[in-house]
Write a protein that holds these residues in place. Structure first.
Motif, mmCIF file in Angstrom:
data_model
loop_
_atom_site.group_PDB
_atom_site.id
_atom_site.type_symbol
_atom_site.label_atom_id
_atom_site.label_comp_id
_atom_site.label_asym_id
_atom_site.label_seq_id
_atom_site.Cartn_x
_atom_site.Cartn_y
_atom_site.Cartn_z
ATOM 1 N N UNK A 145 5.210 -28.861 -31.698
ATOM 2 C CA UNK A 145 6.347 -28.608 -32.593
ATOM 3 C C UNK A 145 6.453 -29.572 -33.758
ATOM 4 N N UNK A 146 5.471 -30.444 -33.939
ATOM 5 C CA UNK A 146 5.494 -31.350 -35.081
ATOM 6 C C UNK A 146 4.467 -30.906 -36.106
ATOM 7 N N UNK A 147 4.904 -30.745 -37.350
ATOM 8 C CA UNK A 147 3.991 -30.321 -38.402
ATOM 9 C C UNK A 147 3.131 -31.507 -38.844
ATOM 10 N N UNK A 148 1.823 -31.297 -38.845
ATOM 11 C CA UNK A 148 0.876 -32.365 -39.175
ATOM 12 C C UNK A 148 0.023 -31.941 -40.353
ATOM 13 N N UNK A 149 -0.145 -32.850 -41.320
ATOM 14 C CA UNK A 149 -0.957 -32.543 -42.493
ATOM 15 C C UNK A 149 -2.440 -32.615 -42.147
ATOM 16 N N UNK A 150 -3.201 -31.687 -42.711
ATOM 17 C CA UNK A 150 -4.640 -31.608 -42.467
ATOM 18 C C UNK A 150 -5.415 -32.052 -43.704
ATOM 19 N N UNK A 151 -6.647 -32.509 -43.529
ATOM 20 C CA UNK A 151 -7.504 -32.741 -44.701
ATOM 21 C C UNK A 151 -7.645 -31.429 -45.478
ATOM 22 N N UNK A 154 -3.722 -28.429 -45.980
ATOM 23 C CA UNK A 154 -2.998 -27.554 -45.080
ATOM 24 C C UNK A 154 -2.162 -28.331 -44.078
ATOM 25 N N UNK A 155 -1.358 -27.577 -43.299
ATOM 26 C CA UNK A 155 -0.530 -28.171 -42.256
ATOM 27 C C UNK A 155 -0.663 -27.339 -40.980
ATOM 28 N N UNK A 156 -0.600 -28.011 -39.825
ATOM 29 C CA UNK A 156 -0.691 -27.316 -38.543
ATOM 30 C C UNK A 156 0.506 -27.692 -37.676
ATOM 31 N N UNK A 157 0.946 -26.734 -36.890
ATOM 32 C CA UNK A 157 1.980 -26.964 -35.885
ATOM 33 C C UNK A 157 1.583 -26.220 -34.611
ATOM 34 N N UNK A 158 1.653 -26.895 -33.460
ATOM 35 C CA UNK A 158 1.299 -26.297 -32.180
ATOM 36 C C UNK A 158 2.548 -25.867 -31.412
ATOM 37 N N UNK A 170 -1.596 -21.932 -32.584
ATOM 38 C CA UNK A 170 -1.642 -22.829 -33.740
ATOM 39 C C UNK A 170 -1.149 -22.121 -34.988
ATOM 40 N N UNK A 171 -0.140 -22.700 -35.621
ATOM 41 C CA UNK A 171 0.352 -22.195 -36.903
ATOM 42 C C UNK A 171 -0.285 -23.020 -38.019
ATOM 43 N N UNK A 172 -1.048 -22.353 -38.864
ATOM 44 C CA UNK A 172 -1.720 -23.004 -39.987
ATOM 45 C C UNK A 172 -1.067 -22.544 -41.279
ATOM 46 N N UNK A 173 -0.471 -23.486 -42.012
ATOM 47 C CA UNK A 173 0.083 -23.204 -43.344
ATOM 48 C C UNK A 173 -0.878 -23.763 -44.378
ATOM 49 N N UNK A 174 -1.356 -22.847 -45.244
ATOM 50 C CA UNK A 174 -2.383 -23.261 -46.207
ATOM 51 C C UNK A 174 -2.425 -22.229 -47.326
ATOM 52 N N UNK A 175 -2.589 -22.694 -48.532
ATOM 53 C CA UNK A 175 -2.677 -21.779 -49.664
ATOM 54 C C UNK A 175 -1.439 -20.923 -49.842
ATOM 55 N N UNK A 176 -0.286 -21.444 -49.436
ATOM 56 C CA UNK A 176 0.952 -20.697 -49.578
ATOM 57 C C UNK A 176 1.146 -19.610 -48.540
ATOM 58 N N UNK A 202 5.082 -15.025 -39.603
ATOM 59 C CA UNK A 202 3.737 -15.336 -40.072
ATOM 60 C C UNK A 202 3.309 -14.287 -41.078
ATOM 61 N N UNK A 203 2.466 -14.694 -42.019
ATOM 62 C CA UNK A 203 1.862 -13.721 -42.931
ATOM 63 C C UNK A 203 0.689 -13.023 -42.247
ATOM 64 N N UNK A 204 -0.045 -13.781 -41.419
ATOM 65 C CA UNK A 204 -1.195 -13.221 -40.716
ATOM 66 C C UNK A 204 -1.185 -13.735 -39.272
#
Length: 458
Positions: A145-151, A154-158, A170-176, A202-204
């Protein structure tokens, strides 16, 4: 910017999950699994990786099972240098699973060379224990449940997925855009594991379909397990349970504890013959937030079996003709100590081989479950005369109804749902249910295709 999804594994099959997301030249991969089962699939583990491992910025693991994590040592050896994000329990389990996978690979290569039952001279392991240890150094445990920034931005949350200790979607937020990868979805109302957590938007969505074409039996798995044990013991036989060392072995031990409490199998000795499963069982009481068991019940259920850590203890059990229950890995009979028990007990009709989970096509487990009267092990063919039973109700995978229940937690339809991690029949059956019952736009992923997703600069 161009956002794309390309499944390099886990598409058209239930093994080798590797989903590559690319955005403006950067790469994130969700899961990094081994191909198992049919020889044509296993051979893909040896082929050059489709993209340069060094070009991948980060990996996100949904859970520790080898079909989702088991390729990591080879990818790291070939140049992947980035962080591997996962839950804390997944990191602990990977330390057990990856080292064990490497140990078995090295041992199998040694035995193949020693006894010359190989076409490859010399036979080599896919990777070594040293490779596994190198990969483990790149694990980066993160909280749920913590959003973590990725190289790469992007950002991920489990979120918890049930299934096994530490399993996540896994929720991946990237490219809007927001992409949600289901990982392996667990069961609802499971007595052992927590329910899969709902995701609202989610978008996808990238969803598994292992049991996309069927539902699990509604009978009580503990009662059914008790029946199999009682009938086997009455014949003077031994019950061998090939079990996945992480998840299934612990669930079976919990049910066996319950059966002992109920007085149904008072005097039947129980053995857990898998160093990996023993180590995974030890983790249960260290990760109490990942399951439903109280500390006391966790301790009691873990103590229900005699642990066989040494090879000589395992050999002693194969020579013992008294009725007993033996739980041993691997769950699909692809390797490990269970093969020695199959050799010892599979040839006697008094004994029972009980399958407790999914058997991928091409594995010894799938062949036996479908009626094979002999299997090849250690370079030889051995007859199978034991009783063969299956308890699909013990599965840790959501069935078709439960997958639909998890998808129904989204408040709005995603732009597109991608169906992965299933045999073609199961994946297409799930696609039809999603289309008909949810009215969503869904696609069964083809491993050849690269799917373009809309994106914009944040």
């Amino acid at each position: 910017m161009t956002l794309t999804l390309h499944s390099l594994g886990g598409a058209g099959t239930v093994t080798g999950s590797r989903h590559l997301v690319e955005n403006d030249g950067r790469r994130i991969m969700i899961d990094c699994g081994l191909f198992q089962g049919y020889k044509s699939l296993r051979e893909r583990n040896w082929k050059p990786f489709p993209v340069s491992p060094k070009s991948i910025d980060a990996i996100i693991l949904t859970h520790a099972h080898l079909d989702h994590s088991g390729y990591l040592p080879k990818l790291v050896r070939e140049g992947f240098e980035g962080p591997i994000f996962c839950s804390s329990a997944t990191a602990d389990l990977c330390e057990i699973l990856l080292k064990d996978s490497a140990f078995i690979a090295e041992k199998d290569a040694f035995l193949a060379n020693k006894h010359k039952y190989t076409k490859h001279v010399p036979a080599l392991p896919l990777y070594t224990i040293k490779d596994a240890e190198a990969a483990l150094k790149q694990l980066r445990p993160i909280p749920f449940h913590k959003e973590v920034e990725l190289p790469g931005g992007g950002h991920v949350q489990l979120r918890r997925a049930g299934h096994i200790l530490g399993a996540a979607n896994a929720e991946l937020r990237w490219g809007g855009k927001k992409m949600v990868f289901s990982g392996d979805i667990g069961r609802y109302d499971d007595p052992f594991m927590l329910d899969p957590e709902a995701v609202e938007a989610a978008d996808y969505v990238i969803v598994e379909s292992t049991y996309g074409d069927r539902t699990h039996p509604k009978n009580d798995p503990m009662d059914a397990l008790g029946d199999v044990i009682e009938k086997t013991v009455q014949r003077g036989g031994t019950l061998v349970i090939p079990a996945f060392a992480v998840g299934r072995a612990q669930l079976i031990m919990y049910y066996l504890w319950k059966l002992k409490q109920a007085g149904r199998i008072k005097i039947v000795p129980i053995f857990l013959d898998s160093p990996m499963a023993i180590n995974a069982t030890d983790l249960l009481c260290r990760h109490l937030d990942d399951h439903r068991l109280s500390p006391e019940i966790c301790k009691q259920s873990c103590n229900i079996a005699t642990y066989l850590r040494e090879v000589e203890d395992s050999k002693r059990i194969t020579r013992d003709t008294m009725p007993k229950v033996v739980i041993a890995a691997s769950g699909m009979l692809t390797g490990g100590r269970v093969l020695h028990h199959l050799k010892a007990f599979g040839q006697d009709e008094r004994n029972t081989i009980l399958f407790s989970g999914y058997q991928a096509g091409g594995t010894r487990g799938e062949k036996i479950l479908n009626g094979a009267d002999s299997v090849k092990m250690f370079g030889q063919w051995f007859p199978i005369r034991a009783q063969i039973k299956s308890l699909p109700a013990l599965s840790a995978h959501a069935d078709s109804d439960e997958i639909l229940k998890w998808l129904s937690g989204f408040k709005n339809a995603p732009a597109r749902t991608f169906i992965v991690h299933g045999e073609p029949k199961a994946a297409d059956a799930l696609r039809m249910r999603i289309d008909e019952e949810l009215g969503w736009n869904s696609t069964v992923v083809d491993p050849v295709d690269r799917y373009h997703l809309e994106s914009h600069t944040p």
